[in-house]
Write a protein that holds these residues in place. Structure first.
Motif, PDB file in Angstrom:
ATOM      1  N   VAL A 138       0.840  -1.200   0.000  1.00  0.00           N
ATOM      2  CA  VAL A 138       0.000   0.000   0.000  1.00  0.00           C
ATOM      3  C   VAL A 138       0.877   1.253   0.000  1.00  0.00           C
ATOM      4  N   VAL A 139       0.510   2.210  -0.859  1.00  0.00           N
ATOM      5  CA  VAL A 139       1.188   3.517  -0.907  1.00  0.00           C
ATOM      6  C   VAL A 139       0.325   4.468  -0.076  1.00  0.00           C
ATOM      7  N   HIS A 140       0.675   4.671   1.186  1.00  0.00           N
ATOM      8  CA  HIS A 140      -0.221   5.350   2.125  1.00  0.00           C
ATOM      9  C   HIS A 140      -0.374   6.840   1.861  1.00  0.00           C
ATOM     10  N   ASN A 141       0.560   7.460   1.148  1.00  0.00           N
ATOM     11  CA  ASN A 141       0.442   8.901   0.919  1.00  0.00           C
ATOM     12  C   ASN A 141      -0.277   9.248  -0.382  1.00  0.00           C
ATOM     13  N   GLU A 142      -0.873   8.251  -1.043  1.00  0.00           N
ATOM     14  CA  GLU A 142      -1.618   8.517  -2.271  1.00  0.00           C
ATOM     15  C   GLU A 142      -3.046   8.010  -2.125  1.00  0.00           C
TER      16      GLU A 142
END
Length: 235
Positions: A138-142
């Motif tokens: 998971v790319v948490h800042n997108e």
């Protein structure tokens, strides 16, 4: 009026978030810039790129139906004509889609099994496999909004697949086995980009386990396809 519409939309969202039945419609466009598109067709790179370019304006529709622990994901043929030109021939991809629409992916999450009814090189089979989730990070800042649901971005371990999923719709491994806790509302598998354009909390079809064709394992099917492609390349 705006307040009434917002309330109605919020009620619909809450209904979807807790539903035991869901129907999701996806619009799919071809990722013509990807070297993965038609890479398994046994074509030279020049011909593969030419075929990919021919599909630049083609739009397909897919339907995901979920009822309890079972689901079905399949192509829905479009109406009218949707033509491409390749090697001097005009092809109506919508007409070809009618045959593809007989194939579909069935999942039974209670049993942990996935069945693909498919056809390859003129032979119809049912490919059986366990629902083995690919590892996604998971790319948490997108984040982005799809159909009013906040979605998170995630990438597959091999970087070939990117998905956007909503943790607010608690459906796992749909429509692809990602292991993520939430329904995938958009994904790019290197061939096509699928984006959800509608979602409702009802299912109007019977979700049926595919039958009537020879059962083959995923490994057996992959080896068979690879052999046929290698033979085509040697001609």
């Amino acid at each position: 009026m705006r307040k009434a519409i917002f309330v109605m939309f919020s009620v619909l969202q809450m209904s979807i978030m807790s539903a035991q039945e869901l129907t999701v419609i996806y619009k799919a466009v071809y990722n013509t810039a990807s070297p993965q598109l038609f890479a398994e067709a046994g074509l030279s790179e020049e011909m593969r790129a030419s075929l990919a370019s021919a599909y630049k304006d083609v739009v397909m529709t897919y339907q995901l139906c979920i009822r309890g622990t079972e689901s079905e994901f399949r192509l829905v043929p479009g109406k009218g004509k949707q033509e491409i030109s390749f090697m001097g021939q005009t092809i109506d991809v919508n007409a070809a889609a009618y045959a593809q629409a007989q194939n579909y992916t069935y999942k039974n999450h209670a049993e942990g099994v996935i069945l693909d009814k498919t056809e390859a090189f003129g032979k119809k089979v049912i490919v059986i496999d366990s629902i083995r989730s690919e590892r996604f990070t998971v790319v948490h800042n997108e984040k982005k909004d799809i159909l009013g649901f906040e979605c998170l971005k995630a990438n597959s371990a091999d970087k070939k697949t990117t998905v956007w999923f909503s943790p607010y719709i608690p459906v796992k491994n749909e429509p692809i086995a990602s292991g993520l806790d939430g329904l995938i509302l958009q994904f790019d598998n290197g061939q096509q980009v699928f984006t959800a354009i509608d979602i409702v909390d009802t299912v109007n079809i019977k979700i049926a386990r595919p039958e009537g064709e020879k059962l083959v394992s995923r490994e057996e099917f992959s080896k068979s396809v690879k052999r046929r492609i290698d033979m085509m390349k040697r001609r």
